[in-house]
Design a protein around this motif. Structure first.
Motif, mmCIF file in Angstrom:
data_model
loop_
_atom_site.group_PDB
_atom_site.id
_atom_site.type_symbol
_atom_site.label_atom_id
_atom_site.label_comp_id
_atom_site.label_asym_id
_atom_site.label_seq_id
_atom_site.Cartn_x
_atom_site.Cartn_y
_atom_site.Cartn_z
ATOM 1 N N ALA A 24 0.837 -1.203 0.000
ATOM 2 C CA ALA A 24 0.000 0.000 0.000
ATOM 3 C C ALA A 24 0.872 1.253 0.000
ATOM 4 N N ALA A 25 1.971 1.227 0.771
ATOM 5 C CA ALA A 25 2.869 2.398 0.837
ATOM 6 C C ALA A 25 3.519 2.634 -0.530
ATOM 7 N N ILE A 26 3.925 1.543 -1.184
ATOM 8 C CA ILE A 26 4.543 1.681 -2.516
ATOM 9 C C ILE A 26 3.520 2.253 -3.502
ATOM 10 N N ALA A 27 2.288 1.711 -3.433
ATOM 11 C CA ALA A 27 1.225 2.195 -4.329
ATOM 12 C C ALA A 27 0.946 3.676 -4.094
ATOM 13 N N ALA A 28 1.170 4.124 -2.845
ATOM 14 C CA ALA A 28 0.929 5.546 -2.536
ATOM 15 C C ALA A 28 2.149 6.405 -2.878
ATOM 16 N N GLY A 29 3.162 5.793 -3.507
ATOM 17 C CA GLY A 29 4.308 6.568 -3.982
ATOM 18 C C GLY A 29 5.460 6.690 -2.989
ATOM 19 N N LYS A 30 5.428 5.962 -1.891
ATOM 20 C CA LYS A 30 6.514 6.046 -0.900
ATOM 21 C C LYS A 30 7.698 5.190 -1.361
ATOM 22 N N SER A 31 8.916 5.637 -1.059
ATOM 23 C CA SER A 31 10.072 4.750 -1.293
ATOM 24 C C SER A 31 10.251 3.969 0.008
ATOM 25 N N VAL A 32 10.021 2.667 -0.088
ATOM 26 C CA VAL A 32 10.006 1.851 1.139
ATOM 27 C C VAL A 32 11.416 1.411 1.518
ATOM 28 N N ILE A 33 11.758 1.563 2.806
ATOM 29 C CA ILE A 33 13.001 0.972 3.332
ATOM 30 C C ILE A 33 12.545 -0.133 4.282
ATOM 31 N N ASP A 34 12.810 -1.366 3.871
ATOM 32 C CA ASP A 34 12.267 -2.498 4.620
ATOM 33 C C ASP A 34 13.246 -2.972 5.686
ATOM 34 N N LEU A 35 12.916 -2.691 6.956
ATOM 35 C CA LEU A 35 13.750 -3.152 8.070
ATOM 36 C C LEU A 35 12.963 -4.170 8.897
ATOM 37 N N SER A 36 11.994 -4.810 8.234
ATOM 38 C CA SER A 36 11.097 -5.683 8.994
ATOM 39 C C SER A 36 11.535 -7.145 9.008
ATOM 40 N N VAL A 37 12.036 -7.650 7.894
ATOM 41 C CA VAL A 37 12.387 -9.078 7.889
ATOM 42 C C VAL A 37 13.847 -9.290 8.281
ATOM 43 N N GLY A 38 14.105 -10.421 8.940
ATOM 44 C CA GLY A 38 15.468 -10.680 9.437
ATOM 45 C C GLY A 38 16.285 -11.513 8.469
ATOM 46 N N SER A 39 16.129 -11.265 7.182
ATOM 47 C CA SER A 39 16.857 -12.072 6.197
ATOM 48 C C SER A 39 18.182 -11.392 5.849
ATOM 49 N N PRO A 40 19.325 -12.104 6.027
ATOM 50 C CA PRO A 40 20.617 -11.469 5.736
ATOM 51 C C PRO A 40 20.701 -11.027 4.285
ATOM 52 N N ASP A 41 21.259 -9.837 4.055
ATOM 53 C CA ASP A 41 21.343 -9.295 2.688
ATOM 54 C C ASP A 41 22.752 -9.367 2.127
ATOM 55 N N MET A 42 23.722 -9.842 2.942
ATOM 56 C CA MET A 42 25.100 -9.875 2.438
ATOM 57 C C MET A 42 25.419 -11.254 1.846
ATOM 58 N N ALA A 43 26.603 -11.369 1.212
ATOM 59 C CA ALA A 43 26.926 -12.589 0.452
ATOM 60 C C ALA A 43 27.615 -13.640 1.321
ATOM 61 N N PRO A 44 27.434 -14.925 0.981
ATOM 62 C CA PRO A 44 28.207 -15.959 1.677
ATOM 63 C C PRO A 44 29.690 -15.830 1.322
ATOM 64 N N PRO A 45 30.586 -16.379 2.164
ATOM 65 C CA PRO A 45 32.021 -16.273 1.869
ATOM 66 C C PRO A 45 32.369 -16.979 0.554
ATOM 67 N N PRO A 46 33.416 -16.471 -0.178
ATOM 68 C CA PRO A 46 33.765 -17.045 -1.489
ATOM 69 C C PRO A 46 34.033 -18.548 -1.435
ATOM 70 N N HIS A 47 34.745 -19.052 -0.400
ATOM 71 C CA HIS A 47 35.081 -20.482 -0.398
ATOM 72 C C HIS A 47 33.822 -21.348 -0.240
ATOM 73 N N VAL A 48 32.778 -20.785 0.333
ATOM 74 C CA VAL A 48 31.518 -21.518 0.488
ATOM 75 C C VAL A 48 30.798 -21.598 -0.859
ATOM 76 N N LYS A 49 30.786 -20.458 -1.560
ATOM 77 C CA LYS A 49 30.138 -20.435 -2.885
ATOM 78 C C LYS A 49 30.858 -21.392 -3.843
ATOM 79 N N GLU A 50 32.200 -21.375 -3.777
ATOM 80 C CA GLU A 50 32.975 -22.258 -4.672
ATOM 81 C C GLU A 50 32.675 -23.726 -4.394
ATOM 82 N N THR A 51 32.613 -24.088 -3.132
ATOM 83 C CA THR A 51 32.325 -25.490 -2.772
ATOM 84 C C THR A 51 30.943 -25.891 -3.286
ATOM 85 N N LEU A 52 29.983 -25.008 -3.103
ATOM 86 C CA LEU A 52 28.612 -25.301 -3.531
ATOM 87 C C LEU A 52 28.542 -25.470 -5.052
#
Ligand SMILES: Cc1ncc(COP(=O)(O)O)c(C=O)c1O
Length: 390
Positions: A24-52
């Motif tokens: 609703a806020a987006i539809a009303a033209g607001k730029s939303v900054i979402d601090l509600s969900v606890g999902s990490p936004d940074m990347a896994p370490p390179p050696h983990v990505k390589e192994t996967l």
């Protein structure tokens, strides 16, 4: 009525409501900054990505795996506990892999509860503690966690008849949503309480490695006798930014682990093998990525809290976790109303404290899940919002 009666015990999740409000806020033209969900936004370490990546190209890795966890992963978990918490674990008897700690927190009740058994849950607390127990037919006894007690439960306040019926106590430090931490002395008290009342402790240690300013979190299993009364649940989601991989583990009391293994092996198979190998690589190190990750959250915390202070909203700087548990200024009696108005008027999404239990009233949870720049911008908007209401 198609739905099972047990579903009536669940309340509609607050996050779907916040999601509607964001749209609703987006539809009303607001730029939303979402601090509600606890999902990490940074990347896994390179050696983990390589192994996967490497493991995912091997077609022999696509079969079913056993619930247990592969030996390489269990060995890595054993070494991780020895290295970080000086705790010795038997890889076959005291370690079980999980599809994220959520899997363990949902299924531990099926493994341990009988009808009428009581679960001592933190209030405020992470919602699966409540929902998992209710789905398994348990009864809840919320333990109030108040600021004046360092957000720790007071065991002597729990009535005797509740102690008698209680089978499991859930603890969670560093805490979501409170960002509170616990000392070794507190865990010693918890072990004594569990022994006296024949209660199993399940400590959720999902934020084990997120601590700031040189502080180090305590593992429940570091306390003498802990393994006799309980288990600890761990996750790679936050430590290594692998939340979508769904990998965690439960360690400690042999009888609890064996009951969990029985439940889980009847429900499903094990985790996708490349993810188990990536998890083992993450736990085996190098460990410098863990410190860098924590430092990034520390800087975000400082950006947010320092900016809020410029608007005379003084909130406590947490020593750990990826959240700020902010006490509302006196003009705002309802945390739901505050969060809704804030989102509607400024586009900043936070979670009302009562989403985690009645004792969360008067607070909001702010997730450190955006860059320092966006957190500073969010703090400016929040600051201007509270000043406009003074
Ligand atoms: C306290 C706590 N426990 C457990 C989880 C679940 O984590 P996962 O299932 O990704 O390990 C979360 C997720 O946010 C959490 O905050």
């Amino acid at each position: 009525m198609i739905r099972a009666l047990r579903l009536q015990r669940l309340k509609p999740g607050i996050f779907s409501k916040i999601s509607e409000q964001k749209e609703a806020a987006i539809a009303a033209g607001k730029s939303v900054i979402d601090l509600s969900v606890g999902s990490p936004d940074m990347a896994p370490p390179p050696h983990v990505k390589e192994t996967l990546l490497k493991a995912a190209t091997d077609v022999s890795n696509y079969g079913y795996t056993l619930t247990e966890g592969i030996p390489e992963l269990k060995e890595a978990i054993k070494n991780w506990y020895k290295r970080n918490y000086n705790t010795t674990l038997h890889p076959d008897k005291e370690i079980l892999s999980l599809m994220g700690s959520q899997d363990g927190l949902a299924h531990i009740y099926l493994a341990l509860l009988d009808p009428g058994d009581v679960v001592l849950v933190p209030d405020p607390g992470y919602p699966i503690y409540y929902d998992g127990a209710l789905l398994a037919g348990g009864e809840l006894y919320p333990m109030p966690l108040r600021e004046e007690n360092g957000f720790l439960p007071i065991f002597t306040d729990i009535p005797g008849d509740v102690c008698q019926k209680a089978k499991i106590m859930i603890l969670n430090y560093p805490s979501n949503p409170l960002a509170a931490t616990a000392t070794k002395e507190f865990f010693q008290e918890a072990v004594a309480f569990a022994r006296k009342n024949n209660i199993i402790i399940c400590h959720d240690f999902a934020y084990s490695e997120l601590s700031y300013d040189g502080f180090k979190n305590t593992s429940f299993l570091e306390v003498e006798g802990a393994k006799e009364v309980g288990v600890e649940i761990h996750s790679v989601s936050k430590t290594f930014n692998m939340a979508g991989c769904r990998l965690g583990f439960i360690v400690g009391n042999e009888e609890v682990i064996s009951a969990m293994r029985l439940v889980k092996s009847n429900i499903d198979y094990g985790i996708f093998l490349p993810i188990q190998l990536a998890g083992a690589a993450a736990l085996n190190g190098p460990d410098d990525c863990i410190k860098q990750n924590a430092l990034a959250y520390q800087k975000r915390r400082d950006a947010l809290v320092n900016e809020l202070a410029r608007f005379e909203w003084k909130v406590a700087k947490p020593k750990a976790s990826m959240f700020v548990w902010a006490k509302l200024p006196p003009a705002f009696p309802s945390s739901v109303e505050f969060a809704s108005q804030l989102l509607r008027e400024t586009g900043v999404a936070v979670v009302p404290g009562t989403a985690f239990g009645p004792c969360g009233e008067g607070y909001v949870r702010i997730g450190l899940v955006q860059s320092e720049e966006l957190l500073t911008e969010a703090a400016k908007r929040m600051g201007a919002f509270i000043q406009s209401k003074r």
